[in-house]
Every structure is written in structure tokens, then in C-alpha cells.
Design a protein around this motif. Sequence first.
Motif, PDB file in Angstrom:
ATOM      1  N   GLY A   1     -12.714  -9.054 -11.352  1.00 30.21           N
ATOM      2  CA  GLY A   1     -12.133  -8.506 -12.595  1.00 30.21           C
ATOM      3  C   GLY A   1     -13.033  -7.483 -13.293  1.00 30.21           C
TER       4      GLY A   1
ATOM      5  N   ARG B   1     -12.778  -2.157 -13.540  1.00 25.53           N
ATOM      6  CA  ARG B   1     -11.340  -1.910 -13.394  1.00 25.53           C
ATOM      7  C   ARG B   1     -11.026  -0.433 -13.588  1.00 25.53           C
ATOM      8  NH1 ARG B   1      -8.086  -6.351 -13.763  1.00 25.53           N
ATOM      9  NH2 ARG B   1      -9.062  -8.250 -14.583  1.00 25.53           N
TER      10      ARG B   1
ATOM     11  N   ASP C   1      -3.861  -0.573  -8.661  1.00 29.73           N
ATOM     12  CA  ASP C   1      -4.854  -0.979  -9.646  1.00 29.73           C
ATOM     13  C   ASP C   1      -6.081  -1.459  -8.889  1.00 29.73           C
ATOM     14  OD1 ASP C   1      -3.595  -0.631 -12.243  1.00 29.73           O
ATOM     15  OD2 ASP C   1      -2.137  -2.091 -11.512  1.00 29.73           O
TER      16      ASP C   1
ATOM     17  N   SER D   1     -10.081  -3.246  -8.917  1.00 27.68           N
ATOM     18  CA  SER D   1     -11.167  -4.008  -9.556  1.00 27.68           C
ATOM     19  C   SER D   1     -12.124  -4.380  -8.428  1.00 27.68           C
ATOM     20  CB  SER D   1     -10.615  -5.255 -10.242  1.00 27.68           C
ATOM     21  OG  SER D   1      -9.909  -6.026  -9.302  1.00 27.68           O
TER      22      SER D   1
END
Length: 213
Positions: free
Chosen positions: A89, A92, A175, A177
Motif C-alpha cells: 500500500g 501509490r 493503479d 502500489s
Amino acid sequence: MLTIAVSKGRIYQEALPLLAEAGIVPSVDPDKSRKLILPTERDDVQLVIIRAADVPTYVEYGAADLGIAGKDVLVEYEGEGLYEPLDLGIARCRLMTAGPPGRPVASRRLRVATKYVNTAKRFFARRGVQAEVIKLYGSMELAPLVGLADCIVDLVDTGNTLRANGLAPQELIMDISSRLVVNKAAMKMKHGPITELAGHLARIVSARAARER
Ligand code: AMP
């Protein structure tokens, strides 16, 4: 001994607090030292500092037991010799296409400049778009400005770099991360310490996510 491969820069800066919570504190600051192997305050753990794109290679070949790598790098690497047990996480951002705003879509084959050649080829093929992908190693934003390419594929965080160069984000590819990756053989040979560390990091990451909610 557990060896963890990490790249300098944003991933290292964001991984440090996570690793520290797991008791892993480097005894040397890589920005102040030329050392590439960093001992930590745990004598059973060391870090190796390498280029981001090299992290999957070190881990796949077992030169490092574990690594921290961006999803962008892992998808581009296309390796199969790694486990990817945990989304940390951190670091990002988004992998996107970007180009000059309002430019009509090229009638010829689209020219795309990127360091993510495999990922870009797959993305445009899925769309049924004929694309010629040109490999660059940095400063992708320059390519559309000087007529080298119609658009780029690159990481976007705030969008400031694109804006500063008169480009606009276009389509989201994925996305991104950073992930924990583990060498497959090490997962067997060093199962205890690796699952203990991965479990510890997983608890830290979910406690953080709960605080952010
Ligand atoms: P920004 O100007 O905030 O959109 O950031 C874009 C620039 O930062 C690009 O040069 C990206 O390659 C780099 N960047 C953004 N996010 C990351 C990340 N998570 N890891 C590494 N580089 C990044």
C-alpha cells in the motif's frame, strides 16, 4: 540471514517506516553512503539497494530472498519465479497514457514512448489499437513535445510533471502500489522467518489501512 532487495527513492522512503515497525532499521543511510549492502539493527536481516527494475531479477534468481517492488515493475517484468504475497500500500500512483491535450488521434500507427514496453504493447493490443512502442529510459514527457511519439505511458502521481510539460493524462492502465515479493525456493528453505516477516508486515499494513478509513 534474510536479504531484502529495495530500490532507493520513493519506495525506500515509504518502506522505511513499515520496515522499522517490523524491527528492521538500516544502520547505514544509503543517501550518505555508497554501500549497496546495508546491515540492519537485526543481525539476521540485511538490505540490498538496487535499481527498481532490477528488484524482480534479484529475487527471482535468489540473490535476495525478498524484495519490495512497484506493481508497474512486476507487470513489466513478466516473471513467474516470484511469489507476491502482500500489497504494501505504499508508493501509490497510476500507470497511464498521456499526451498533448486535444491533439486529434493520429491516422497512422500510434507511436508510444515508454519504459514499460511490454505493458504498453499489451494495453494497446487489448484495445485493438495498432501501436509502435518506442523504448525510453527516462524523461518520457519529452517525446511528444519533440515529435518522437504521439503519446507516452508513464507513472502519474499528482500530474504535475505532465502539466509542467503541457501534457494531459489520458487513460488509466492500472493503479500501482508496491508489493512484497518472495523468491520461491527461499519460501521453502526459510519458510519460518519469511512467513513471520510477511505476517508482521501484513498486520502493520492492515492496521494502517484501518486508521486511514
Ligand atoms: P507527478 O508529477 O506527481 O505526477 O509524478 C510523476 C513523476 O514521478 C513521474 O516521473 C513518475 O515516473 C514518478 N513517480 C510517480 N509515482 C511514482 C512511484 N510510486 N514510484 C516511482 N516513481 C513515481
